[in-house]
Design a protein around this motif. Structure first.
Motif, short mmCIF file in Angstrom:
data_model
loop_
_atom_site.label_atom_id
_atom_site.label_comp_id
_atom_site.label_asym_id
_atom_site.label_seq_id
_atom_site.Cartn_x
_atom_site.Cartn_y
_atom_site.Cartn_z
N ASP A 205 -5.47 21.07 1.85
CA ASP A 205 -4.14 20.93 2.44
C ASP A 205 -4.22 20.98 3.96
O ASP A 205 -3.63 20.16 4.65
N ALA A 206 -4.97 21.95 4.48
CA ALA A 206 -5.11 22.09 5.93
C ALA A 206 -5.81 20.87 6.53
O ALA A 206 -5.41 20.38 7.60
N THR A 207 -6.82 20.37 5.85
CA THR A 207 -7.55 19.19 6.33
C THR A 207 -6.63 17.97 6.36
O THR A 207 -6.65 17.18 7.32
N GLU A 208 -5.81 17.80 5.32
CA GLU A 208 -4.87 16.68 5.29
C GLU A 208 -3.87 16.75 6.43
O GLU A 208 -3.54 15.73 7.04
N VAL A 209 -3.39 17.95 6.75
CA VAL A 209 -2.45 18.11 7.86
C VAL A 209 -3.12 17.68 9.17
O VAL A 209 -2.53 16.95 9.97
N GLU B 27 3.69 11.00 4.47
CA GLU B 27 4.72 11.99 4.76
C GLU B 27 5.80 11.98 3.67
O GLU B 27 6.23 13.03 3.19
N SER B 28 6.20 10.80 3.25
CA SER B 28 7.22 10.68 2.21
C SER B 28 6.74 11.29 0.90
O SER B 28 7.46 12.05 0.25
N ARG B 29 5.51 10.98 0.52
CA ARG B 29 4.97 11.53 -0.73
C ARG B 29 4.80 13.04 -0.63
O ARG B 29 5.06 13.75 -1.59
N GLY B 30 4.39 13.52 0.52
CA GLY B 30 4.26 14.97 0.71
C GLY B 30 5.59 15.68 0.55
O GLY B 30 5.69 16.73 -0.08
N ARG B 31 6.64 15.09 1.09
CA ARG B 31 7.97 15.68 0.95
C ARG B 31 8.42 15.69 -0.50
O ARG B 31 8.99 16.65 -0.98
N ARG B 32 8.17 14.58 -1.21
CA ARG B 32 8.55 14.52 -2.62
C ARG B 32 7.77 15.55 -3.43
O ARG B 32 8.32 16.20 -4.31
#
Length: 94
Positions: free
Chosen positions: A34-38, A82-87
């Motif tokens: 998660d941190a790497t993706e950010v 970003e959209s998929r992360g929010r969903r």
């Protein structure tokens, strides 16, 4: 409890995809991913901003067209991520 394969944000040996079997409870490898993706998303956003600032000064031609197209594709990919992360975050809270 259903285990799922998570596609990790870093490549393994020889550039092959890496996966993690996860049950969505956020173990240490999931938190690292998660941190790497950010970080990767922020780097992508910074590169888009940098390209947008530089490209107007470049001469028209094939390289400029390629750079503009790659910048647009990266911007679209970041928007999708970003959209998929929010969903995903919204569905986890339900």
């Amino acid at each position: 409890m259903t285990d799922e394969l998570r596609f990790l944000p870093l490549s393994g040996a020889e550039g092959k995809h890496s996966y993690l079997i996860t049950d969505r409870h956020g173990g240490p490898v999931s938190r690292l991913a998660d941190a790497t993706e950010v970080i990767q998303l922020h780097m992508g956003q910074a590169l888009v901003a940098h390209a947008i600032a530089l490209l107007p000064d470049e001469q028209p031609g094939d390289l400029r067209y390629l750079a503009e197209s790659l910048t647009e594709a990266l911007r679209d990919a970041l928007r999708i991520a970003e959209s998929r992360g929010r969903r995903l975050n919204h569905s986890d809270q339900s």
